[in-house]
Motif scaffolding. Structure first.
Motif, mmCIF file in Angstrom:
data_model
loop_
_atom_site.group_PDB
_atom_site.id
_atom_site.type_symbol
_atom_site.label_atom_id
_atom_site.label_comp_id
_atom_site.label_asym_id
_atom_site.label_seq_id
_atom_site.Cartn_x
_atom_site.Cartn_y
_atom_site.Cartn_z
ATOM 1 N N ASP A 191 34.043 31.101 36.439
ATOM 2 C CA ASP A 191 33.544 29.801 36.863
ATOM 3 C C ASP A 191 32.101 29.941 37.316
ATOM 4 O OD1 ASP A 191 33.166 29.617 39.828
ATOM 5 O OD2 ASP A 191 35.319 29.962 39.914
ATOM 6 N N GLU A 192 31.400 28.818 37.286
ATOM 7 C CA GLU A 192 29.962 28.860 37.509
ATOM 8 C C GLU A 192 29.558 29.113 38.951
ATOM 9 O OE1 GLU A 192 27.673 25.157 37.112
ATOM 10 O OE2 GLU A 192 29.592 24.153 36.840
ATOM 11 N N ARG A 193 30.494 29.143 39.875
ATOM 12 C CA ARG A 193 30.175 29.463 41.273
ATOM 13 C C ARG A 193 30.415 30.930 41.582
ATOM 14 N NH1 ARG A 193 34.165 25.587 44.061
ATOM 15 N NH2 ARG A 193 35.313 26.590 42.410
ATOM 16 N N HIS A 194 31.499 31.499 41.028
ATOM 17 C CA HIS A 194 31.927 32.846 41.410
ATOM 18 C C HIS A 194 31.800 33.879 40.300
ATOM 19 C CE1 HIS A 194 33.494 30.784 44.864
ATOM 20 N NE2 HIS A 194 34.372 30.125 44.152
ATOM 21 N N GLY A 195 31.563 33.450 39.078
ATOM 22 C CA GLY A 195 31.499 34.392 37.963
ATOM 23 C C GLY A 195 32.885 34.786 37.488
ATOM 24 N N TRP A 196 33.040 36.051 37.127
ATOM 25 C CA TRP A 196 34.283 36.552 36.513
ATOM 26 C C TRP A 196 35.281 37.072 37.534
ATOM 27 C CZ3 TRP A 196 35.479 35.694 31.632
ATOM 28 C CH2 TRP A 196 34.456 35.430 30.722
ATOM 29 N N SER A 197 36.543 36.881 37.220
ATOM 30 C CA SER A 197 37.627 37.498 37.976
ATOM 31 C C SER A 197 38.723 37.895 36.989
ATOM 32 C CB SER A 197 38.184 36.555 39.043
ATOM 33 O OG SER A 197 38.717 35.388 38.465
ATOM 34 N N ALA A 198 39.494 38.877 37.384
ATOM 35 C CA ALA A 198 40.650 39.308 36.599
ATOM 36 C C ALA A 198 41.889 38.770 37.296
ATOM 37 C CB ALA A 198 40.708 40.825 36.513
ATOM 38 N N ALA A 199 42.816 38.280 36.497
ATOM 39 C CA ALA A 199 44.027 37.672 37.052
ATOM 40 C C ALA A 199 45.223 38.036 36.189
ATOM 41 C CB ALA A 199 43.868 36.158 37.114
ATOM 42 N N ILE A 200 46.400 37.904 36.768
ATOM 43 C CA ILE A 200 47.628 38.102 36.003
ATOM 44 C C ILE A 200 48.358 36.772 35.909
ATOM 45 C CG2 ILE A 200 47.912 40.569 36.398
ATOM 46 C CD1 ILE A 200 49.866 39.861 38.680
ATOM 47 N N GLU A 201 49.032 36.618 34.789
ATOM 48 C CA GLU A 201 49.811 35.409 34.542
ATOM 49 C C GLU A 201 51.070 35.428 35.407
ATOM 50 O OE1 GLU A 201 48.860 33.063 32.409
ATOM 51 O OE2 GLU A 201 47.411 34.065 31.119
ATOM 52 N N THR A 202 51.542 34.245 35.745
ATOM 53 C CA THR A 202 52.809 34.134 36.452
ATOM 54 C C THR A 202 53.873 33.733 35.442
ATOM 55 O OG1 THR A 202 52.505 31.814 36.998
ATOM 56 C CG2 THR A 202 51.639 33.423 38.570
ATOM 57 N N HIS A 203 55.106 33.868 35.826
ATOM 58 C CA HIS A 203 56.208 33.505 34.928
ATOM 59 C C HIS A 203 56.617 32.054 35.085
ATOM 60 C CE1 HIS A 203 56.714 37.621 33.697
ATOM 61 N NE2 HIS A 203 56.807 37.997 34.954
ATOM 62 N N SER A 204 56.138 31.419 36.144
ATOM 63 C CA SER A 204 56.634 30.086 36.462
ATOM 64 C C SER A 204 55.668 28.965 36.107
ATOM 65 C CB SER A 204 56.953 30.031 37.958
ATOM 66 O OG SER A 204 55.768 30.304 38.689
ATOM 67 N N ASP A 225 25.204 39.956 40.947
ATOM 68 C CA ASP A 225 24.198 38.979 41.349
ATOM 69 C C ASP A 225 24.055 37.820 40.364
ATOM 70 O OD1 ASP A 225 23.029 40.341 39.292
ATOM 71 O OD2 ASP A 225 21.292 41.025 40.419
ATOM 72 N N SER A 226 24.949 37.734 39.391
ATOM 73 C CA SER A 226 24.869 36.668 38.394
ATOM 74 C C SER A 226 26.265 36.221 38.000
ATOM 75 C CB SER A 226 24.136 37.179 37.145
ATOM 76 O OG SER A 226 24.195 36.225 36.105
ATOM 77 N N VAL A 227 26.393 34.927 37.718
ATOM 78 C CA VAL A 227 27.662 34.423 37.186
ATOM 79 C C VAL A 227 27.778 34.721 35.702
ATOM 80 C CG1 VAL A 227 27.956 32.606 38.922
ATOM 81 C CG2 VAL A 227 26.806 32.088 36.754
ATOM 82 N N LEU A 228 26.674 35.178 35.092
ATOM 83 C CA LEU A 228 26.645 35.488 33.661
ATOM 84 C C LEU A 228 26.212 36.933 33.435
ATOM 85 C CD1 LEU A 228 24.832 32.225 32.530
ATOM 86 C CD2 LEU A 228 27.278 32.719 32.304
ATOM 87 N N PRO A 229 26.995 37.893 33.932
ATOM 88 C CA PRO A 229 26.603 39.282 33.693
ATOM 89 C C PRO A 229 26.685 39.616 32.202
ATOM 90 C CG PRO A 229 28.831 39.193 34.536
ATOM 91 C CD PRO A 229 28.284 37.789 34.597
ATOM 92 N N ASP A 250 37.365 39.283 47.357
ATOM 93 C CA ASP A 250 37.058 37.893 47.704
ATOM 94 C C ASP A 250 36.034 37.309 46.740
ATOM 95 O OD1 ASP A 250 35.248 39.778 48.736
ATOM 96 O OD2 ASP A 250 34.452 38.328 50.148
ATOM 97 N N PRO A 251 36.073 35.996 46.528
ATOM 98 C CA PRO A 251 35.149 35.390 45.573
ATOM 99 C C PRO A 251 33.718 35.377 46.100
ATOM 100 C CG PRO A 251 36.467 33.690 46.616
ATOM 101 C CD PRO A 251 36.994 35.011 47.096
ATOM 102 N N PRO A 252 32.776 35.893 45.319
ATOM 103 C CA PRO A 252 31.379 35.838 45.745
ATOM 104 C C PRO A 252 30.835 34.421 45.568
ATOM 105 C CG PRO A 252 31.517 36.760 43.548
ATOM 106 C CD PRO A 252 32.934 36.560 44.031
ATOM 107 N N ALA A 253 29.965 34.003 46.443
ATOM 108 C CA ALA A 253 29.306 32.703 46.309
ATOM 109 C C ALA A 253 27.957 32.959 45.640
ATOM 110 C CB ALA A 253 29.139 32.049 47.678
#
Length: 134
Positions: free
Chosen positions: A61-74, A87-91, A114-117
């Motif tokens: 997202d344009e505020r925090h950049g990239w994150s890794a996540a796992i899918e849920t089953h529900s 230092d960039s949302v577009l590394p 934690d999400p960087p601003a």
């Protein structure tokens, strides 16, 4: 700037394509949401050893950049494991690939919890995406 700014929409699609290519997946693995804050989802065909029954995905997202996540089953929201930070949302796409490789290798120090601003939504994204325009 309007939400349908062609520089942002085309530039973001091209940036995501470059990241997807670096990760060995196609742009068809991506979805883009152009509402503010702009965001994207990149499905990966990998699982982490510590979560064997859950698929790995990247979120942007344009505020925090990239994150890794796992899918849920529900069908609930994805569970964010780590934020890339920086230092960039577009590394650079290879930076994103190294982040994913570190997570896949079990490096628990990859990223941050934690999400960087990094920026405010809608501010200057077009300028940052111009290099990705074909």
């Amino acid at each position: 700037m309007s939400l349908d700014d062609p520089v942002v929409s085309v530039g973001l699609r091209e940036y995501l394509s470059a990241v997807a290519t670096e990760l060995g997946v196609g742009l068809e693995s991506c979805t883009i949401d152009c509402d503010l804050p702009r965001s994207a989802y990149l499905a990966l065909d990998w699982r982490l050893d510590r979560f064997p029954g859950r698929d790995l995905a990247l979120l942007w997202d344009e505020r925090h950049g990239w994150s890794a996540a796992i899918e849920t089953h529900s069908g609930e929201d994805l569970i964010v494991l780590s934020y890339l930070g920086g230092d960039s949302v577009l590394p650079a796409p290879d930076t994103v690939a190294r982040f994913v490789a570190a997570l896949r290798a079990g490096d628990h120090s990859a990223g941050r919890p934690d999400p960087p601003a990094l920026r405010d939504a809608g501010q200057g994204l077009a300028d940052d995406l111009r290099p990705y325009l074909v």
